[in-house]
Design a protein around this motif. Structure first.
Motif, short mmCIF file in Angstrom:
data_model
loop_
_atom_site.label_atom_id
_atom_site.label_comp_id
_atom_site.label_asym_id
_atom_site.label_seq_id
_atom_site.Cartn_x
_atom_site.Cartn_y
_atom_site.Cartn_z
N VAL A 18 -11.45 -0.35 19.05
CA VAL A 18 -10.88 -1.54 19.55
C VAL A 18 -11.18 -1.63 20.98
CG1 VAL A 18 -8.56 -2.36 20.07
CG2 VAL A 18 -9.08 -1.38 17.90
N ALA A 19 -11.26 -0.47 21.85
CA ALA A 19 -11.60 -0.71 23.25
C ALA A 19 -12.97 -1.21 23.48
CB ALA A 19 -11.32 0.57 23.65
N TRP A 20 -13.88 -0.54 22.67
CA TRP A 20 -15.32 -0.78 22.63
C TRP A 20 -15.45 -2.29 22.40
CZ3 TRP A 20 -19.87 1.98 23.76
CH2 TRP A 20 -20.77 1.30 23.30
N ASP A 21 -15.00 -2.93 21.28
CA ASP A 21 -15.17 -4.21 21.07
C ASP A 21 -14.66 -5.27 22.16
OD1 ASP A 21 -16.41 -3.64 18.58
OD2 ASP A 21 -14.78 -4.34 17.40
N LEU A 22 -13.37 -4.87 22.85
CA LEU A 22 -12.73 -5.73 23.89
C LEU A 22 -13.56 -5.75 24.94
CD1 LEU A 22 -8.82 -4.52 23.56
CD2 LEU A 22 -9.87 -7.03 23.10
N VAL A 23 -14.22 -4.53 25.31
CA VAL A 23 -15.21 -4.40 26.63
C VAL A 23 -16.44 -5.41 26.27
CG1 VAL A 23 -16.41 -3.07 28.05
CG2 VAL A 23 -14.26 -2.26 27.58
N ALA A 24 -16.84 -5.26 24.97
CA ALA A 24 -18.24 -5.98 24.68
C ALA A 24 -17.88 -7.57 24.90
CB ALA A 24 -18.51 -5.70 23.46
N LEU A 25 -16.74 -8.03 24.42
CA LEU A 25 -16.27 -9.38 24.46
C LEU A 25 -16.28 -10.05 25.71
CD1 LEU A 25 -13.51 -9.39 21.56
CD2 LEU A 25 -15.86 -10.95 21.63
N HIS A 40 -21.63 -15.64 24.74
CA HIS A 40 -22.75 -15.64 24.07
C HIS A 40 -22.65 -16.69 22.83
CE1 HIS A 40 -26.65 -14.84 22.47
NE2 HIS A 40 -26.15 -14.62 21.20
N TYR A 41 -21.32 -16.39 22.29
CA TYR A 41 -21.14 -17.51 21.29
C TYR A 41 -20.28 -18.90 21.53
CZ TYR A 41 -22.78 -14.07 17.93
OH TYR A 41 -23.94 -13.15 17.42
N GLY A 42 -20.26 -18.95 22.75
CA GLY A 42 -19.42 -20.41 23.33
C GLY A 42 -18.02 -20.21 23.22
N ALA A 50 -16.31 -8.30 10.67
CA ALA A 50 -16.28 -9.50 10.64
C ALA A 50 -16.15 -10.02 11.94
CB ALA A 50 -15.31 -10.17 9.16
N TYR A 51 -16.52 -11.29 12.12
CA TYR A 51 -16.45 -11.94 13.24
C TYR A 51 -16.55 -13.53 13.17
CZ TYR A 51 -21.32 -12.44 14.77
OH TYR A 51 -22.52 -12.79 14.40
N TRP A 52 -15.52 -14.24 13.92
CA TRP A 52 -15.54 -15.61 13.86
C TRP A 52 -15.14 -16.27 15.01
CZ3 TRP A 52 -12.22 -12.54 11.59
CH2 TRP A 52 -10.76 -12.77 11.63
N LYS A 53 -15.65 -17.65 15.23
CA LYS A 53 -15.05 -18.34 16.35
C LYS A 53 -14.12 -19.54 16.13
CE LYS A 53 -16.86 -21.10 20.31
NZ LYS A 53 -16.32 -22.28 19.98
N SER A 54 -13.16 -19.42 16.89
CA SER A 54 -12.34 -20.58 16.56
C SER A 54 -11.66 -21.17 17.84
CB SER A 54 -10.64 -20.17 15.78
OG SER A 54 -9.94 -21.10 15.71
N ASP A 55 -11.87 -22.45 17.82
CA ASP A 55 -11.73 -23.00 19.32
C ASP A 55 -12.33 -22.30 20.37
OD1 ASP A 55 -9.90 -24.98 18.05
OD2 ASP A 55 -8.25 -23.72 18.09
N ASP A 56 -11.73 -21.86 21.35
CA ASP A 56 -12.25 -21.10 22.54
C ASP A 56 -12.16 -19.51 22.30
OD1 ASP A 56 -9.67 -20.53 22.86
OD2 ASP A 56 -9.47 -21.54 24.93
N THR A 57 -11.94 -19.05 21.18
CA THR A 57 -11.70 -17.57 21.01
C THR A 57 -12.73 -17.02 19.82
OG1 THR A 57 -9.55 -17.84 21.84
CG2 THR A 57 -10.12 -15.71 20.44
#
Length: 268
Positions: A162-169, A176-178, A128-135
């Motif tokens: 965990v490491a993979w997602d952090l690097v991608a972010l 990309h998602y503002g 799952a992923y979601w945007k809240s404020d600037d995160t």
């Protein structure tokens, strides 16, 4: 290339090569942990797609076959549901949709990017992923029989996702998602409890470790031309073991050590 690819490669390059690159015929034996994980992920993805929090009412007793279905109305195998049921009950207390911050949640979507330097298409798929404020927050879900007693750093070292997602972010997914910042949440479910470990792209030490781990594994994978076997406990469950010359090496080494130990004990 995905986090699961690198995890598989780290576990055994030969297995990854035979399964993912040359696609040799596989023998899938009954693996309860795998079946349980797939059932849990499928149910949660369907539940989250509704945009409402998971609740106990969504989970009929496994014996109540008349009510047994996915929350979206799809079919689920009764045996798979029975395996997943206690883990799903644990999930309810930490369902991200319990928070208003996650109302824009998207479940189980694969995101792709092209790495022009490595000439590799990179895939990222969080539960799952979601945007809240600037995160932008990414949630990964893992199931275990016993909840680990471990620090956040130890959990980070155990789960490459965990490491993979952090690097991608950090590399552009958040932008990309503002979003300005990124967060990875690792939800570990056991039959008795749920624990969520959180990691931020604003944590300098964590990001340094994440980049280093992904970089080291990716370099090894890109340069590998031998695809050596790494015999270990998982060999007995390997789906391509019949094609591997080292398939019995680990069990043979264990047997040899046990035999030597017994002879030593007799000698004393």
């Amino acid at each position: 290339m995905s986090a699961s690819d690198l995890e598989g490669y780290e576990r055994c390059p030969a297995q990854w090569y035979m399964e993912r690159l040359v696609h040799l015929p596989r023998i899938e034996e009954g693996n309860q942990a795998l079946l349980r994980g797939l059932a849990v992920h499928r149910w949660i993805a369907e539940a989250h797609s509704r945009g409402v929090p998971c609740s106990p009412d969504d989970l009929p007793d496994p014996a109540d076959l008349d009510r047994l279905s996915l929350v979206g109305g799809g079919e689920i195998d009764p045996a798979d549901y029975e395996l997943a049921y206690p883990f799903l009950r644990s999930h309810i207390e930490c369902c991200p949709l319990q928070s208003n911050d996650a109302r824009s949640l998207t479940a189980e979507r694969t995101l792709y990017a092209y790495d022009g330097i490595a000439d590799v298409v990179v895939a990222t798929k969080s539960d799952a992923y979601w945007k809240s404020d600037d995160t932008l927050t990414m949630r990964e879900i893992k199931t275990v029989q016993v909840q680990p007693v471990a620090t956040d750093d130890e959990i980070f070292s155990t789960y490459l996702a965990v490491a993979w997602d952090l690097v991608a972010l950090e590399a552009g997914l958040a932008r990309h998602y503002g979003a300005i910042h990124g967060e990875v949440q690792l939800e570990i479910l056991s039959p008795e409890s749920a624990v969520v470990h959180s990691y931020s792209t604003q944590d300098f030490m964590i990001m340094s470790m994440a980049r280093g781990r992904v970089r080291r594994l990716a370099r090894r994978w890109l340069a590998d031309t031998q695809w050596d076997s790494l015999p270990g406990p998982g060999c007995s469950r390997c789906s391509v073991r019949r094609w591997c010359a080292a398939r019995d090496a680990y069990e043979a080494s264990v047997g040899s050590r046990v035999s030597s130990g017994a002879q030593g004990a007799q000698a004393t």
